[in-house]
Design a protein around this motif. Structure first.
Motif, PDB file in Angstrom:
ATOM      1  N   ALA B 195       0.833  -1.208   0.000  1.00 13.37           N
ATOM      2  CA  ALA B 195       0.000   0.000   0.000  1.00 13.37           C
ATOM      3  C   ALA B 195       0.869   1.260   0.000  1.00 13.37           C
ATOM      4  O   ALA B 195       0.467   2.292  -0.541  1.00 13.37           O
ATOM      5  N   SER B 196       2.055   1.180   0.586  1.00  9.44           N
ATOM      6  CA  SER B 196       2.918   2.364   0.599  1.00  9.44           C
ATOM      7  C   SER B 196       3.414   2.675  -0.809  1.00  9.44           C
ATOM      8  O   SER B 196       3.580   3.836  -1.166  1.00  9.44           O
ATOM      9  N   ARG B 198       1.640   2.194  -3.466  1.00 10.76           N
ATOM     10  CA  ARG B 198       0.497   2.850  -4.094  1.00 10.76           C
ATOM     11  C   ARG B 198       0.421   4.324  -3.683  1.00 10.76           C
ATOM     12  O   ARG B 198       0.232   5.202  -4.516  1.00 10.76           O
ATOM     13  N   ASP B 199       0.624   4.587  -2.397  1.00 12.26           N
ATOM     14  CA  ASP B 199       0.432   5.945  -1.905  1.00 12.26           C
ATOM     15  C   ASP B 199       1.554   6.873  -2.328  1.00 12.26           C
ATOM     16  O   ASP B 199       1.302   8.047  -2.619  1.00 12.26           O
TER      17      ASP B 199
END
Lengths: 267, 350
Positions: B195-196, B198-199
């Motif tokens: 997810a990091s 993605r962010d």
């Protein structure tokens, strides 16, 4: 004769040199963005990198963190050559950074941001996570605990389960420093940490910076425009102008250098 | 670490619901009171759920736009289907053949996942979408133009049929497996790293996240499950035809993921169920000439859902009648009330 045997990673006063940059250059097409920059930062020092807009300060940071590869020149962390390595690898070797425009993981919680920074410090393989083996649960609990400890230091513990993007600006800056500290660095690079902060927040930030120096004994290289902050906490300075070094030395003498004043204010 | 009951309900309710559905229909199927069309619908739903959950990993959690999911499914359907056709005379048309061909289809699709994951390391956003789209089409046309003796050419590859009374059970078990792997992965330190990326990919690299490893891994796992869905699909058909795996199908899977809310596994499941149900029901509801209206209704319903999800004017209505809050809130409140009377309840931690 003694000079010939001198270890290049020990300063004249006998302190260890943590970061040594030798003749760093980078060229984008015909433009020399950074030209022959030399840095030697001693352990525990708070070193400032200043200069007018477009002087190449952030480019130096990008070189030191592997975002760009230098056209020529090398840099060493504690004597280890890191030139040309990938950003993630440089981070694992001990250089962590923050960004001029905040780059948090906005959809993760505050605690999770720090937990990403903690990286692989607690071992748990993909396989163990996917099949929920006992070590996964142990590792998760440990990660959470470590992250909360770090958040306590930065007074962010009460926001642990908020999404990072919902934090106020000043706290986002602090969280970015916390995340960088989570990677357990030897050298911390702060890119304009006080940008956009009001005087109170700047003061708070200065306190945080001196506190983490005391607590973790970390070496810091900092880019800043806020002269109050620079003269307040930096011990040594290098001034860049048009990609080249304009002046370097201890803070008071550099800030009084007529060349520096001219570069900032004009003639 | 102790968790409260509401923690378990929030995280494991989806398994429970799928299990209940599975058990109910197994009983119905065994007693012979379930219609064959219902079972076929269940199979189709299960395939869609596997596809959307596995694509959700790439689009919702890794943050890369992939339009080649039908291509992976195609690879699984044809190569897994070929494996089962070859194995059938040797092992018979049993569960063993099905399992082996699912593994074959899954691993071959995973291999394709690695191959498509490699450019994904260099490309982002629209450019990656174009490459994956092309890749899916390449797989499809390769299969179509291969010698007829391999994959049956335009006529399609004839595949064995599993006992249609039980195929949906296998499909549902695969849904549970896919859900467990995805959910466990996402809720771990590896999921946080994914997810990091993605962010903020630059910050992820600067925080020491091995972006290359995670991108390749997510593409591979996602392709693996698409391959398994492909094999299941080949079992629901008498002949697998490559026409069915064109980019429209990839987009349909993407629609499920986007409608479900990017980054929400349960949302993807619900959207996959609803869209597949609609698709099948509209086909049977509209006989003869009215069949042309199917796409129109389908589009209208999608537009209504998108407007409902995003219109600012409906915000308060959405919040009041939030399905997740209503469902989990009620269960959780009941469970917590009970547990707090039992003893001092454990602090909710993740």
């Amino acid at each position: 004769m003694a000079d010939l045997k001198k270890n290049p990673f020990v300063a004249e006063d006998g302190r260890e040199i943590v970061l040594k940059a030798d003749h760093l250059c980078i060229q984008f097409g015909g433009l020399k963005a950074v030209d022959d920059v030399n840095l030697s930062i001693r352990r525990g020092e708070l070193y400032g990198l200043i200069g007018p807009n477009g002087a190449g300060k952030t480019t130096v940071f990008n070189l030191l963190t592997g975002v760009y590869k230098p056209t020529s020149g090398r840099f060493f962390l504690c004597g280890k050559d890191l030139t040309g390595k990938a950003p993630a690898e440089i981070n694992r070797c001990g250089i962590a950074r923050t960004f001029q425009n905040i780059r948090l993981f906005g959809n993760l919680t505050v605690a999770e941001n720090v937990m990403v920074g903690l990286g692989n410090q607690i071992p748990c393989s993909l396989f163990e996570s996917m099949f929920r083996l006992p070590r996964h649960f142990k590792a998760e609990a440990e990660y959470r605990k470590k992250a909360m400890e770090l958040l306590e230091v930065f007074h962010l513990a009460e926001y642990a389960d908020h999404l990072a993007q919902n934090l106020p600006y000043g706290k986002q800056r602090k969280l970015e420093i916390a995340r960088a500290m989570a990677t357990n660095p030897t050298l911390l690079l702060l890119d304009e940490p006080a940008a956009g902060m009001n005087p109170n927040e700047t003061q708070e930030l200065m306190d945080v910076i001196s506190f983490i120096r005391q607590r973790f004994g970390i070496t810091i290289l900092l880019i800043e425009h806020d002269m109050r902050l620079v003269s307040g906490i930096c011990e040594q300075l290098t001034v860049l102008n048009f990609g080249t070094e304009l002046a370097k030395g201890d803070t008071a003498s550099v800030l009084n250098d007529p060349n520096v004043i001219k570069a900032y204010i004009g003639e | 670490m102790r968790h409260s009951k509401s923690f378990y309900i929030k995280n494991y309710l989806n398994y429970a619901i799928i299990l209940v559905v599975l058990i109910v229909f197994t009983v119905l199927s065994l007693t012979g009171s379930a219609k064959l069309s219902t079972l076929l619908l269940l199979e189709k739903i299960a395939i869609s759920v596997i596809l959307s959950v596995s694509l959700c990993m790439v689009v919702g959690f890794l943050g890369e736009l992939s339009l080649g999911h039908a291509g992976f499914m195609c690879a699984g359907a044809f190569l897994g289907g070929k494996a089962s056709a070859l194995l059938e005379p040797v092992l018979g048309n049993g569960i063993l053949t099905l399992v082996i061909s699912m593994l074959v289809g899954g691993f071959i699709a995973a291999l394709f996942g690695v191959i498509i994951g490699l450019p994904a390391l260099r490309l982002r956003g629209d450019y990656l979408a174009i490459v994956t789209l092309a890749f899916g089409e390449i797989i499809r046309s390769l299969v179509m133009n291969a010698p007829t003796s391999w994959f049956g050419g335009t006529l399609g590859l004839p595949t064995p049929k599993f006992n249609s009374k039980y195929l949906f059970i296998v499909a549902f078990l695969m849904v549970l497996a896919c859900l467990a792997v995805t959910q466990n992965l996402i809720r771990s330190k590896h999921g946080r790293a994914i997810a990091s990326i993605r962010d903020n990919e630059i910050a992820a690299r600067a925080s020491g996240v091995d972006v290359t490893k995670y991108k390749l891994f997510v593409f591979t796992v996602s392709a693996f499950f698409a391959g398994i869905a492909g094999v299941l699909y080949s079992y629901t058909q008498t002949r697998v035809q490559s026409v069915n795996f064109d980019y429209n199908y990839s987009i349909e899977i993407l629609v499920m993921v986007v409608l479900g809310g990017l980054g929400s596994i349960n949302g993807s499941i619900i959207a996959a169920v609803l869209i597949t149900f609609l698709d099948v029901e509209l086909q049977t509801l509209l006989p003869g000439d009215l069949a042309v209206l199917q796409d129109l209704f389908y589009a209208l319903i999608l537009i209504v859902i998108v407007i409902y999800k995003n219109a600012p004017g409906l915000k308060s209505f959405r919040e009041r009648y939030n399905l997740r809050k209503l469902l989990i809130g009620r269960f959780a409140a009941a469970a917590d009330a009970q547990s707090s009377t039992d003893s001092v309840s454990g602090k909710e931690e993740e």
